[in-house]
Design a protein around this motif. Structure first.
Motif, PDB file in Angstrom:
ATOM      1  N   SER A 114      -4.314   7.042 -12.318  1.00 39.81           N
ATOM      2  CA  SER A 114      -3.824   8.006 -11.201  1.00 39.81           C
ATOM      3  C   SER A 114      -4.616   7.748  -9.855  1.00 39.81           C
ATOM      4  O   SER A 114      -4.043   7.657  -8.720  1.00 39.81           O
ATOM      5  N   LEU A 115      -5.919   7.455  -9.998  1.00 40.25           N
ATOM      6  CA  LEU A 115      -6.737   7.194  -8.857  1.00 40.25           C
ATOM      7  C   LEU A 115      -6.424   5.884  -8.170  1.00 40.25           C
ATOM      8  O   LEU A 115      -6.337   5.692  -6.900  1.00 40.25           O
ATOM      9  N   VAL A 116      -6.145   4.836  -9.227  1.00 43.14           N
ATOM     10  CA  VAL A 116      -6.125   3.239  -8.479  1.00 43.14           C
ATOM     11  C   VAL A 116      -5.067   3.148  -8.141  1.00 43.14           C
ATOM     12  O   VAL A 116      -4.913   2.392  -6.844  1.00 43.14           O
ATOM     13  N   HIS A 117      -3.742   3.119  -8.534  1.00 38.71           N
ATOM     14  CA  HIS A 117      -2.699   2.516  -8.659  1.00 38.71           C
ATOM     15  C   HIS A 117      -1.722   2.765  -7.304  1.00 38.71           C
ATOM     16  O   HIS A 117      -1.108   1.934  -6.643  1.00 38.71           O
ATOM     17  N   PRO A 118      -1.784   4.162  -6.963  1.00 34.95           N
ATOM     18  CA  PRO A 118      -1.061   4.518  -5.772  1.00 34.95           C
ATOM     19  C   PRO A 118      -1.937   3.849  -4.595  1.00 34.95           C
ATOM     20  O   PRO A 118      -0.916   3.457  -3.426  1.00 34.95           O
ATOM     21  N   ALA A 119      -3.122   3.818  -4.612  1.00 36.68           N
ATOM     22  CA  ALA A 119      -3.971   3.057  -3.614  1.00 36.68           C
ATOM     23  C   ALA A 119      -3.448   1.436  -3.698  1.00 36.68           C
ATOM     24  O   ALA A 119      -3.161   0.774  -2.464  1.00 36.68           O
ATOM     25  N   LEU A 120      -3.970   1.101  -4.554  1.00 38.54           N
ATOM     26  CA  LEU A 120      -3.697  -0.448  -4.752  1.00 38.54           C
ATOM     27  C   LEU A 120      -2.200  -1.084  -4.751  1.00 38.54           C
ATOM     28  O   LEU A 120      -2.148  -2.307  -4.192  1.00 38.54           O
ATOM     29  N   CYS A 121      -1.350  -0.296  -4.893  1.00 36.52           N
ATOM     30  CA  CYS A 121       0.053  -0.890  -4.717  1.00 36.52           C
ATOM     31  C   CYS A 121       0.570  -0.519  -3.143  1.00 36.52           C
ATOM     32  O   CYS A 121       1.727  -0.877  -3.168  1.00 36.52           O
ATOM     33  N   SER A 122      -0.363   0.211  -2.334  1.00 37.50           N
ATOM     34  CA  SER A 122       0.407   0.478  -1.045  1.00 37.50           C
ATOM     35  C   SER A 122      -0.302  -0.083   0.031  1.00 37.50           C
ATOM     36  O   SER A 122       0.241  -0.158   1.149  1.00 37.50           O
ATOM     37  N   ALA A 123      -1.597  -0.449  -0.094  1.00 36.84           N
ATOM     38  CA  ALA A 123      -2.582  -0.800   1.039  1.00 36.84           C
ATOM     39  C   ALA A 123      -2.045  -2.167   1.644  1.00 36.84           C
ATOM     40  O   ALA A 123      -1.079  -3.137   0.892  1.00 36.84           O
TER      41      ALA A 123
END
Length: 287
Positions: free
Chosen positions: A69-78
């Motif tokens: 939950s912490l990682v993938h919204p960020a890593l998939c969108s930057a």
């Protein structure tokens, strides 16, 4: 906020505001480092688990609820994910999930308590997985707040804060000066994310954290999910960016590359988690 976890008739409990959250099991390790009391337990239900100062941090069969939950919204969108900073995260789970993304070329993890790393490697090896030996991974035992303050402007594509509750060594991870440095060290198109506590068990801390991050970045939103072993079970992570809410839109190629290996996260789950805003939070943020 929480009292010490004590083995009591086979139960290890975290006590928080008149409620206890526990697992049946046994204590494997209990020691006091230079920063905090570290407890490692063994349970039949969730495998080995970790508490810091009597508060649940993670367990082998619970950690994906939190780390994905912490990682993938960020890593998939930057815009880019070449350089990633993880502050905290001594169990290795956040770094492990980041390094599943082939686009990550360099990951700095700054953990204040080296003993947490050592005990996690020894007793919870599945959580860090292969991150510890990945050549892209760089462990720094030190103060993540100072690291952010001293890092150069625009030096990271993604900054993730995987800290414990806002007390003890993690207290400084929830204030204006620290969040400002996190914004400063992001490259254009970068994404910031932090765990932001339970909207039920830590309601005021949660409200204050989300509102402050939104004020500083201009665009920030909480994502709601669950970590059943944490106080109330209902948890949140807050994502921010300066150029718009890009964290809401995972890039299809990055999402496709990691989705099959996820237990919790998917683009569909993420959409629902961002939209699952309780009424009180909607009034506070948008009223």
């Amino acid at each position: 906020m929480s009292s010490a976890a004590q083995p009591n008739g086979g139960w290890i409990d975290e006590h928080h505001n008149g409620v206890r959250y526990g697992l049946e099991g046994r204590v494997l390790v209990e020691e006091t480092s230079s920063f905090q009391r570290i407890t490692v337990i063994e349970s039949e239900r969730y495998g080995n688990g970790l508490l810091l100062d009597g508060c649940w941090m993670t367990a082998e069969r619970q950690e994906r609820h939190y780390h994905e939950s912490l990682v993938h919204p960020a890593l998939c969108s930057a815009a880019s994910i070449e350089r990633v900073l993880v502050i905290g995260g001594g169990d290795g789970g956040t770094a492990r999930e980041c390094l599943r993304h082939a686009g990550v070329q360099h990951l700095d993890m700054v953990e204040i308590d080296g003993r947490v790393v050592e005990l996690s490697q020894q007793h919870l090896p599945s959580i860090g997985g292969g991150c510890w030996s990945d050549p892209r991974f760089h462990l720094h035992v030190g103060d993540g707040i100072a690291w952010a303050a001293e890092a150069a402007d625009g030096s990271y594509d993604v900054v993730l804060v995987d800290g414990s509750d806002p007390a003890g060594p993690a207290e400084g991870l929830f204030n204006r000066a620290f969040f400002n440095h996190c914004k400063r060290i992001l490259k254009p198109g970068g994404v910031f994310a932090t765990q932001s506590e339970s909207p039920e068990a830590f309601r005021q801390v949660h409200l204050d954290t989300v509102k402050l991050i939104r004020e500083l970045f201009g665009h920030a939103d909480p994502l709601y999910g669950w970590v059943p072993m944490y106080p109330s079970g209902w948890w949140s992570w807050t994502f921010a960016a300066s150029d718009g809410p890009r964290y809401r839109q995972p890039l299809p190629e990055r999402a496709a590359a990691i989705a099959s290996g996820c237990e919790i996260w998917s683009p569909r789950w993420q959409r629902g988690a961002f939209d699952a805003v309780p009424a009180f939070m909607d009034r506070e943020l948008n009223g």
